[in-house]
Design an enzyme around this catalytic site. Structure first.
Site, PDB file in Angstrom:
ATOM      1  N   ASP A  48     -14.619   4.941   0.310  1.00  0.00           N
ATOM      2  CA  ASP A  48     -13.336   4.235   0.856  1.00  0.00           C
ATOM      3  C   ASP A  48     -14.117   2.708   1.171  1.00  0.00           C
ATOM      4  O   ASP A  48     -13.423   1.777   0.803  1.00  0.00           O
ATOM      5  CB  ASP A  48     -12.639   4.540   2.059  1.00  0.00           C
ATOM      6  CG  ASP A  48     -11.695   5.713   1.326  1.00  0.00           C
ATOM      7  OD1 ASP A  48     -10.489   5.654   1.791  1.00  0.00           O
ATOM      8  OD2 ASP A  48     -12.141   6.662   0.776  1.00  0.00           O
ATOM      9  N   GLY A  66      -5.327  -5.082 -10.708  1.00  0.00           N
ATOM     10  CA  GLY A  66      -6.274  -4.146 -11.160  1.00  0.00           C
ATOM     11  C   GLY A  66      -7.253  -4.878 -12.031  1.00  0.00           C
ATOM     12  O   GLY A  66      -7.798  -6.180 -11.458  1.00  0.00           O
ATOM     13  N   ALA A  67      -7.739  -4.317 -13.128  1.00  0.00           N
ATOM     14  CA  ALA A  67      -8.750  -4.855 -13.985  1.00  0.00           C
ATOM     15  C   ALA A  67      -8.103  -6.293 -14.421  1.00  0.00           C
ATOM     16  O   ALA A  67      -9.186  -7.023 -14.999  1.00  0.00           O
ATOM     17  CB  ALA A  67      -8.814  -4.057 -15.207  1.00  0.00           C
ATOM     18  N   GLY A 125      -8.438  -1.500  -2.879  1.00  0.00           N
ATOM     19  CA  GLY A 125      -7.216  -2.725  -2.553  1.00  0.00           C
ATOM     20  C   GLY A 125      -7.647  -3.219  -1.031  1.00  0.00           C
ATOM     21  O   GLY A 125      -7.400  -4.233  -0.758  1.00  0.00           O
ATOM     22  N   ASP A 126      -8.191  -2.360  -0.174  1.00  0.00           N
ATOM     23  CA  ASP A 126      -8.580  -2.459   1.094  1.00  0.00           C
ATOM     24  C   ASP A 126      -9.660  -3.618   1.080  1.00  0.00           C
ATOM     25  O   ASP A 126      -9.601  -4.539   2.086  1.00  0.00           O
ATOM     26  CB  ASP A 126      -8.786  -1.180   1.800  1.00  0.00           C
ATOM     27  CG  ASP A 126      -7.809  -0.196   1.802  1.00  0.00           C
ATOM     28  OD1 ASP A 126      -6.545  -0.418   1.797  1.00  0.00           O
ATOM     29  OD2 ASP A 126      -7.955   0.918   1.767  1.00  0.00           O
ATOM     30  N   LYS A 147      -1.922  -7.996  -6.698  1.00  0.00           N
ATOM     31  CA  LYS A 147      -3.288  -7.287  -7.394  1.00  0.00           C
ATOM     32  C   LYS A 147      -2.816  -6.826  -8.529  1.00  0.00           C
ATOM     33  O   LYS A 147      -1.810  -6.142  -8.674  1.00  0.00           O
ATOM     34  CB  LYS A 147      -3.652  -6.216  -6.545  1.00  0.00           C
ATOM     35  CG  LYS A 147      -4.037  -6.627  -5.067  1.00  0.00           C
ATOM     36  CD  LYS A 147      -4.429  -5.446  -4.070  1.00  0.00           C
ATOM     37  CE  LYS A 147      -3.174  -4.508  -3.685  1.00  0.00           C
ATOM     38  NZ  LYS A 147      -3.491  -3.609  -2.934  1.00  0.00           N
ATOM     39  N   ASN A 175       0.796  -1.301  -0.039  1.00  0.00           N
ATOM     40  CA  ASN A 175      -0.120   0.165  -0.064  1.00  0.00           C
ATOM     41  C   ASN A 175       0.884   1.136   0.057  1.00  0.00           C
ATOM     42  O   ASN A 175       0.795   2.146   0.962  1.00  0.00           O
ATOM     43  CB  ASN A 175      -0.922   0.019   1.292  1.00  0.00           C
ATOM     44  CG  ASN A 175      -2.500   0.726   0.897  1.00  0.00           C
ATOM     45  OD1 ASN A 175      -2.453   1.230  -0.094  1.00  0.00           O
ATOM     46  ND2 ASN A 175      -3.239   0.315   1.810  1.00  0.00           N
ATOM     47  N   GLY A 214      -7.237  -8.873 -12.642  1.00  0.00           N
ATOM     48  CA  GLY A 214      -7.513  -9.583 -11.486  1.00  0.00           C
ATOM     49  C   GLY A 214      -6.552  -9.671 -10.361  1.00  0.00           C
ATOM     50  O   GLY A 214      -6.019  -8.837 -10.234  1.00  0.00           O
TER      51      GLY A 214
END
Length: 315
Positions: free
Chosen positions: A293, A227-228, A256-257, A225, A166, A230
């Site tokens: 959030d 993103g789009a 992400g959280d 991670k 993060n 997967g």
């Protein structure tokens, strides 16, 4: 005994309806990576305790009230003389959000080793998982020491440690981030990172080398991670990838959280790696479909809604 203990700075969040410099209106809520994960987990039925500090102001009351209302344990959320931190989100272009932090000298940035030690000492039994992120150590040396102390206490108690890298480039230099995050990753059982964050947590020339280094250093699993595209979970014996769930993205902040909350929920429920990853991708998809959030984080009963066809009315 909480399923998960987490620590960090929970702030008041202002989401501007237009450009901040032009004035106008904003919506007020609560934000903070660890607080988002805590709420995501409680909505899925897990017991979570949050360690942090807020100011003696109405913003602090909003943070405390929100966490309590969502079922997060706030016994270790102390009130500090400093003000509660603020984060401002401005959607400058469609899909492009500008973030301004007002957290220097805030109550949350004063999180200390005694706060962490007191929180652990007050627990009748250790948590099953300690969740930390790269956000809190970026706030200063004191908070970095607090995170290290939490990891040390968790490992001594036999709890699993989850690190979500993060990275927040606005909060610290890349050099300092790499030094601190590689140290934390070496103590973590679960490391979660986006593709571009992985280099901050592990040496190596490419993703494969960095993952191998983390697994060889003691991590049981590394979650990347994408993103789009997967996400992928790596363990000593396998690498498993799953695609993202199709959903209309409204707001990617907090996705992400929500993903981490889903993954840890699957781990707590004893799901295998593919089940954990599937739940994480599902909770992340819920998050991006709603502004806020944590507001879009699903309850356990809602997890199956994402597979329903458009136009379905749940009666």
């Amino acid at each position: 005994m909480p399923d998960v203990l987490t620590l960090g700075e929970a702030m008041v969040c202002l989401r501007a309806d237009g450009q901040v410099r032009l004035g106008g209106t904003a919506r007020m809520s609560v934000a903070g990576a660890e607080a988002n994960v805590a709420i995501g987990l409680t909505r899925l039925g897990h017991d979570v305790a949050f360690v942090g500090a807020v100011g003696p102001d109405q913003f602090g009351e909003l943070v405390r009230r929100t966490l309590r209302a969502e079922g997060v344990g706030v016994h270790a959320l102390r009130t500090d003389p400093a003000p509660t931190g603020i984060v401002v989100f401005e959607e400058r272009l469609t899909g492009v959000t500008r973030v301004d932090y007002h957290r220097h000298g805030s109550a949350g940035s004063g999180l200390s080793v005694p706060d962490v030690e007191g929180a652990f000492a007050a627990l009748p039994d250790p948590p099953r998982i300690l969740h930390v992120t790269g956000v809190t150590p970026a706030l200063g040396e004191g908070t970095a020491l607090a995170v290290r102390a939490a990891v040390r206490l968790a490992r001594a108690a036999g709890a699993r440690v989850c690190l979500d890298v993060n990275h927040r480039g606005r909060l610290w230099s890349e050099a300092r981030a790499r030094r601190v995050l590689t140290e934390l990753a070496a103590e973590a059982d679960i490391v979660v990172a986006s593709e571009d964050e992985l280099a901050l947590a592990s040496p190596g020339d490419d993703e494969a080398g960095r993952v191998r280094s983390l697994l060889a250093g003691g991590a049981a699993e590394v979650v990347v991670k994408r993103g789009a595209a997967g996400a992928t979970v790596f363990t000593a014996g396998e690498a498993l990838s799953l695609p993202a769930r199709p959903v209309t993205a409204v707001d990617v902040i907090g996705a992400g959280d929500a993903f981490v909350a889903g993954y840890l929920s699957g781990l707590l429920d004893g799901l295998p790696p593919d089940g954990r990853l599937a739940r994480a991708i599902t909770t992340g998809a819920f998050a991006v479909a709603v502004r806020g959030d944590w507001e879009g984080a699903p309850t356990r009963a809602e997890l199956s809604l994402l597979g329903l066809p458009d136009g379905t009315a749940v009666r």
